[in-house]
Design an enzyme around this catalytic site. Structure first.
Site, mmCIF file in Angstrom:
data_model
loop_
_atom_site.group_PDB
_atom_site.id
_atom_site.type_symbol
_atom_site.label_atom_id
_atom_site.label_comp_id
_atom_site.label_asym_id
_atom_site.label_seq_id
_atom_site.Cartn_x
_atom_site.Cartn_y
_atom_site.Cartn_z
ATOM 1 N N ASP A 58 42.380 26.640 37.365
ATOM 2 C CA ASP A 58 41.757 27.199 36.163
ATOM 3 C C ASP A 58 42.770 27.231 35.017
ATOM 4 O O ASP A 58 42.436 27.604 33.891
ATOM 5 C CB ASP A 58 41.137 28.579 36.436
ATOM 6 C CG ASP A 58 42.161 29.639 36.797
ATOM 7 O OD1 ASP A 58 43.349 29.288 36.999
ATOM 8 O OD2 ASP A 58 41.778 30.819 36.883
ATOM 9 N N SER A 59 44.019 26.786 35.294
ATOM 10 C CA SER A 59 44.996 26.537 34.227
ATOM 11 C C SER A 59 44.434 25.498 33.258
ATOM 12 O O SER A 59 44.930 25.362 32.130
ATOM 13 C CB SER A 59 46.325 26.057 34.808
ATOM 14 O OG SER A 59 46.113 25.041 35.765
ATOM 15 N N ASP A 97 39.566 25.611 41.931
ATOM 16 C CA ASP A 97 39.981 26.989 41.640
ATOM 17 C C ASP A 97 38.762 27.773 41.145
ATOM 18 O O ASP A 97 38.149 27.390 40.135
ATOM 19 C CB ASP A 97 41.049 26.926 40.541
ATOM 20 C CG ASP A 97 42.026 28.073 40.614
ATOM 21 O OD1 ASP A 97 41.893 28.920 41.512
ATOM 22 O OD2 ASP A 97 42.934 28.096 39.762
ATOM 23 N N LYS A 127 40.047 27.859 45.942
ATOM 24 C CA LYS A 127 41.110 28.862 45.853
ATOM 25 C C LYS A 127 40.581 30.051 45.067
ATOM 26 O O LYS A 127 39.803 29.864 44.118
ATOM 27 C CB LYS A 127 42.352 28.282 45.155
ATOM 28 C CG LYS A 127 43.438 29.323 44.912
ATOM 29 C CD LYS A 127 44.734 28.705 44.442
ATOM 30 C CE LYS A 127 44.837 28.513 42.959
ATOM 31 N NZ LYS A 127 44.694 29.759 42.164
ATOM 32 N N GLU A 129 41.857 34.234 43.637
ATOM 33 C CA GLU A 129 42.977 35.157 43.448
ATOM 34 C C GLU A 129 42.671 36.526 44.039
ATOM 35 O O GLU A 129 41.525 36.973 44.016
ATOM 36 C CB GLU A 129 43.272 35.307 41.946
ATOM 37 C CG GLU A 129 43.712 34.013 41.281
ATOM 38 C CD GLU A 129 44.004 34.167 39.786
ATOM 39 O OE1 GLU A 129 43.976 35.313 39.268
ATOM 40 O OE2 GLU A 129 44.270 33.139 39.142
ATOM 41 N N GLU A 196 52.759 33.234 43.670
ATOM 42 C CA GLU A 196 53.201 32.909 42.306
ATOM 43 C C GLU A 196 54.116 34.002 41.758
ATOM 44 O O GLU A 196 53.767 35.195 41.767
ATOM 45 C CB GLU A 196 51.980 32.722 41.389
ATOM 46 C CG GLU A 196 52.381 32.411 39.945
ATOM 47 C CD GLU A 196 51.269 31.868 39.069
ATOM 48 O OE1 GLU A 196 50.163 31.594 39.588
ATOM 49 O OE2 GLU A 196 51.517 31.701 37.858
HETATM 50 O O1 KIV Z 1 45.358 27.362 37.941
HETATM 51 C C1 KIV Z 1 46.409 26.916 38.431
HETATM 52 O O2 KIV Z 1 46.936 25.876 38.025
HETATM 53 C C2 KIV Z 1 47.016 27.673 39.513
HETATM 54 C C3 KIV Z 1 48.380 27.265 39.959
HETATM 55 C C4 KIV Z 1 49.389 27.803 39.036
HETATM 56 C C5 KIV Z 1 48.645 27.681 41.367
HETATM 57 O O3 KIV Z 1 46.441 28.601 39.979
#
Ligand code: KIV
Length: 293
Positions: A58-59, A97, A127, A129, A196
Site C-alpha cells: 500500500d506504499s 497488501d 498482508k 498490519e 518494520e
Molecule cells: O506497503 C509496503 O510497501 C510495505 C512494506 C514496507 C513492507 O508494507
C-alpha cells in the site's frame, strides 16, 4: 568458465515460489528476498531478477499515487495494480497488501476482501498490519485457504496512533508486546511476518522464537529475509529516503536527464532523425503531387 545464463532463460526455468518455499528457506538458513512492485514492467524486471516475493504494497499510495501517507489507497486501487503486477510476474510469490479499512471493521469483511486479492487481483497471498487485535482476521482468512503475512513494528496505517513514522519496540515493555504479538500471529496461522523499524536485536530474537520466517525492513540482518520499497531502492521517490534504505540507483536523476535531453533534441531538431521516420516510394510521391490540385 561457465557460460552466463541469459536473464530470460533464468526467468523461464525458475520454479514458482510458494509459502512452502519461504518455510524451507528459513529451515535452510537461506535469506528470503522481497521487493515491492505496482505495475507490469517493474514486476517483470523484479521477477526476472529472481526475487522470491513481490509485495504490491500500500506504499503505492505514497510512491506512485503521491499521497502523504498510505491511508487514502482503496481496495479498487490495490486490485488494479495487483492485476498489472500479476501479468508481469510469473515465478515470485505475489502478496497483496490489504489497504486501510479493508480488514479492520469485521472479520467477515476482512475475509471477503482478502479473497478478492486472489480472485480479482491475481495474488497468491495477502498482508495485513497489526498484532493480537488482528488474530481473528488472520485465523479466518487462513481458514479460507488464503495465506496471510503479518506486519508488526512500524505499521504505517496506524501513523496517527503511533505519532508518525517512528521506530517501534524500543522499550522493554513495547518489545515484549511485539514478541507476544508475533507469537499470536504465528499461532493464528500467518505464514510469515514483516518486522518494520524495530531494534536489530529484538528482530533477531523474534526471528529465532518463530518457526515462520520474518521479513525485515529497517530491522537488521537477523531477520529471515529482507524487503525494500522498490522506488526507494531505485532512487525514484523524491520526498525522503528512510535511514534503512540502501539506494542501488538514482533513477530520479536518470529520468530528469532523459527528459531534458529529449526536450533539447526536439527543440534543436535532432529528434526525430532519419532512422525514426518512415518514408514512401518516389513513384507514389510523384503520383500524389501530380494528383493534387
Ligand atoms: O506497503 C509496503 O510497501 C510495505 C512494506 C514496507 C513492507 O508494507
Amino acid at each position: 568458465m561457465s557460460t552466463p545464463v541469459p536473464v530470460s532463460a533464468r526467468a523461464i526455468t525458475r520454479k514458482k515460489v510458494t509459502t512452502l518455499t519461504f518455510r524451507q528457506k528459513k529451515e535452510r538458513g537461506e535469506p528470503i528476498t522481497m521487493l515491492t512492485a505496482y505495475d507490469y514492467p517493474t514486476a517483470l524486471a523484479v521477477d526476472n531478477a529472481g526475487v522470491d516475493s513481490i509485495l504490491v504494497g500500500d506504499s503505492l499510495a505514497m510512491v506512485v499515487l503521491g499521497y502523504e501517507n498510505t491511508l487514502s489507497v482503496t481496495m479498487e486501487d490495490m486490485l488494479h495494480h495487483s492485476r498489472a503486477v500479476s501479468r508481469g510476474a510469473k515465478s515470485a510469490l505475489l502478496i497483496g497488501d490489504m489497504p486501510f479499512m479493508s480488514y479492520q471493521v469485521s472479520v467477515e469483511e476482512a475475509t471477503r476482501n482478502a479473497g478478492r486479492f486472489l480472485q480479482q487481483g491475481g495474488m497468491d497471498a495477502v498482508k495485513l498490519e497489526g498484532g493480537r487485535e488482528r488474530a481473528d482476521a488472520v485465523r479466518s482468512i487462513t481458514n479460507a485457504g488464503i495465506p496471510v503475512m503479518g506486519h508488526l513494528g512500524l505499521t504505517p496505517q496506524s501513523i496517527n496512533q503511533l505519532g508518525g513514522f517512528r521506530a517501534q519496540g524500543k522499550t522493554a515493555v513495547a518489545a515484549k508486546r511485539l514478541v507476544e504479538d508475533a507469537l499470536i500471529l504465528e499461532e493464528a496461522g500467518a505464514f510469515s511476518i514483516v518486522l518494520e523499524s524495530v531494534p536489530v536485536r529484538l528482530a533477531e530474537l523474534i526471528s529465532k522464537k518463530l518457526s515462520i520466517p520474518t521479513i525485515g525492513i529497517g530491522a537488521g540482518v537477523g531477520c529471515d529475509g529482507q524487503v525494500l520499497v522498490t522506488h526507494d531502492l531505485l532512487g525514484l521517490f523524491d520526498r525522503f529516503t528512510p535511514k534503512f534504505v540502501k539506494k542501488y540507483a538514482n533513477f530520479h536523476d536518470s529520468m530528469h536527464k532523459a527528459f531534458t535531453d529529449y526536450i533539447d533534441d526536439v527543440e534543436t531538431r535532432r529528434f526525430p532523425a532519419q532512422e525514426h521516420t518512415v518514408d514512401m516510394e518516389d513513384k507514389e510521391w510523384a503520383t500524389l503531387l501530380n494528383n493534387l490540385d
